[in-house]
Design a protein around this motif. Structure first.
Motif, PDB file in Angstrom:
ATOM      1  N   UNK A 110       0.666  -1.175   0.177  1.00 46.83           N
ATOM      2  CA  UNK A 110       0.054  -0.095  -0.012  1.00 46.83           C
ATOM      3  C   UNK A 110       1.027   1.353   0.087  1.00 46.83           C
ATOM      4  N   UNK A 111       0.482   2.227  -0.606  1.00 45.24           N
ATOM      5  CA  UNK A 111       1.209   3.565  -0.838  1.00 45.24           C
ATOM      6  C   UNK A 111       0.565   4.900  -0.315  1.00 45.24           C
ATOM      7  N   UNK A 112       0.887   5.869   0.192  1.00 48.12           N
ATOM      8  CA  UNK A 112       0.019   6.972   0.189  1.00 48.12           C
ATOM      9  C   UNK A 112      -0.539   7.664  -0.910  1.00 48.12           C
ATOM     10  N   UNK A 113      -1.788   8.002  -0.673  1.00 47.99           N
ATOM     11  CA  UNK A 113      -2.413   8.673  -1.928  1.00 47.99           C
ATOM     12  C   UNK A 113      -1.805   9.816  -2.480  1.00 47.99           C
ATOM     13  N   UNK A 114      -0.781  10.273  -1.839  1.00 43.74           N
ATOM     14  CA  UNK A 114       0.150  11.376  -2.428  1.00 43.74           C
ATOM     15  C   UNK A 114       0.682  10.926  -3.568  1.00 43.74           C
ATOM     16  N   UNK A 115       1.078   9.604  -3.508  1.00 46.67           N
ATOM     17  CA  UNK A 115       1.958   8.948  -4.728  1.00 46.67           C
ATOM     18  C   UNK A 115       0.963   8.659  -5.886  1.00 46.67           C
ATOM     19  N   UNK A 116      -0.345   8.567  -5.821  1.00 42.05           N
ATOM     20  CA  UNK A 116      -1.166   8.275  -6.931  1.00 42.05           C
ATOM     21  C   UNK A 116      -2.289   9.524  -6.949  1.00 42.05           C
ATOM     22  N   UNK A 117      -1.884  10.740  -6.677  1.00 40.35           N
ATOM     23  CA  UNK A 117      -2.678  11.822  -6.275  1.00 40.35           C
ATOM     24  C   UNK A 117      -3.219  12.259  -7.871  1.00 40.35           C
TER      25      UNK A 117
ATOM     26  N   UNK B 162      -3.589   3.057  -0.079  1.00 41.15           N
ATOM     27  CA  UNK B 162      -4.301   2.443  -1.094  1.00 41.15           C
ATOM     28  C   UNK B 162      -3.266   1.510  -2.076  1.00 41.15           C
ATOM     29  N   UNK B 163      -3.722   0.243  -2.710  1.00 42.70           N
ATOM     30  CA  UNK B 163      -2.942  -0.598  -3.301  1.00 42.70           C
ATOM     31  C   UNK B 163      -2.938   0.325  -4.748  1.00 42.70           C
TER      32      UNK B 163
ATOM     33  N   UNK C  90      -9.925   0.195  -8.811  1.00 44.07           N
ATOM     34  CA  UNK C  90     -10.788   1.053  -8.623  1.00 44.07           C
ATOM     35  C   UNK C  90     -10.052   2.495  -9.173  1.00 44.07           C
ATOM     36  N   UNK C  91      -8.738   2.331  -9.298  1.00 45.12           N
ATOM     37  CA  UNK C  91      -7.743   3.648  -9.783  1.00 45.12           C
ATOM     38  C   UNK C  91      -7.755   3.776 -11.512  1.00 45.12           C
ATOM     39  N   UNK C  92      -7.939   4.843 -11.874  1.00 37.92           N
ATOM     40  CA  UNK C  92      -7.823   5.191 -13.269  1.00 37.92           C
ATOM     41  C   UNK C  92      -7.341   6.389 -13.594  1.00 37.92           C
ATOM     42  N   UNK C  93      -6.765   6.726 -14.663  1.00 35.75           N
ATOM     43  CA  UNK C  93      -6.172   8.048 -15.316  1.00 35.75           C
ATOM     44  C   UNK C  93      -7.266   8.808 -15.714  1.00 35.75           C
TER      45      UNK C  93
END
Length: 274
Positions: free
Chosen positions: A4-11, A106-107, A112-115
């Motif tokens: 899991x990574x902080x949302x800052x990395x996938x913001x 989040x993973x 559930x993540x998308x660009x």
């Protein structure tokens, strides 16, 4: 499983809610907040789980234990109340501080993540969006709840009031920490001095215990604690279930006199000639 990574990395990504709620079937227990326990205990069994030797209070959502199914046949939510922990999916928050982008994780490979599709995680200026602000507030409630329950759970352990649930139907492959529930027999046979000690500085322990016991109506009967062993010897010879009592069977006398005279406080005129 990816780390899991902080949302800052996938913001820079967006998040979309799942199409159905079948992901709940992979859960057995979720933490509960102090702000929701009195409502949640009406629909879920309340149980304790030990993590790193620390007890945590939560709700059982495992279908093997619950009386009512939480999902419909097509995987849609059918529960009457959706606990806070279930509203936070697919995010997690091991520790809550003051920065949603650092606290919530989040993973990074989550479906559930998308660009392009879904709700942006941040605003145009890089600040957390309304979705993250709400998630951060909910995670804060859960963390505050666990802190609030800490002394209560210590009282349960000192009083030896918890018993483990049977898990004979567990596959063992992805075994979760064992769950414990408050034993009604042990609580009902607790010494009055012990209950007084629990309530001396705060009524929270007794209040939470009542919610835990009430919640057992939502657990399948074959998993509820049984009144047996050394606790049984203190039981009355002919115990009567509370719902078997009729009011006419009790020896009661009702005082129908006035606590305060209505005439004395001017609520009605005094009798003529008084």
């Amino acid at each position: 499983m990816n780390q899991l990574v902080p949302l800052r990395e996938v913001a820079h990504l967006r998040v979309s809610p799942p199409a159905d709620d079948r992901w709940i079937e992979n859960l057995s227990w979720v933490p509960v907040s102090a702000s929701e326990i009195h409502l949640a205990c009406r629909y879920y069994p309340v149980a304790v789980r030990f993590e790193a030797n620390r007890p945590r209070l939560g709700l059982i959502v495992d279908r093997r234990y619950t009386v009512h199914a939480l999902l419909t046949a097509d995987g849609k939510w059918r529960g009457a109340y959706r606990p806070i922990a279930l509203r936070c999916f697919p995010f997690q928050a091991p520790s809550v501080g003051d920065d949603p982008l650092s606290d919530i994780v989040i993973d990074p490979a989550s479906t559930y993540l998308s660009e392009t599709a879904g709700t942006p995680l941040t605003e145009a200026d890089g600040q957390p969006g309304q979705l993250l602000i709400e998630m951060h507030r909910l995670f804060g409630l859960l963390q505050q709840g666990q802190d609030a329950f800490a002394d209560t759970l210590d009282h349960f352990l000192i009083g030896d009031l918890l018993v483990p649930l049977s898990a004979e139907d567990s596959s063992g492959e992805n075994e979760t920490p064992p769950l414990h529930v408050l034993d009604p027999a042990r609580f009902s046979h607790a010494e009055q001095s012990a209950l007084a000690a629990m309530a001396r500085r705060s009524f929270a322990s007794v209040d939470t215990a009542v919610a835990c016991l009430f919640s057992l109506q939502n657990m399948r009967a074959d998993h509820r604690p049984k009144d047996s062993g050394r606790w049984h010897r203190h039981a009355p010879a002919a115990a009567i279930a509370p719902d078997m009592l009729a009011i006419d069977d009790l020896s009661l006398a009702l005082d129908d006199s006035e606590l305060i005279s209505l005439a004395d406080i001017g609520a009605m005129p005094a009798p003529a000639g008084a």
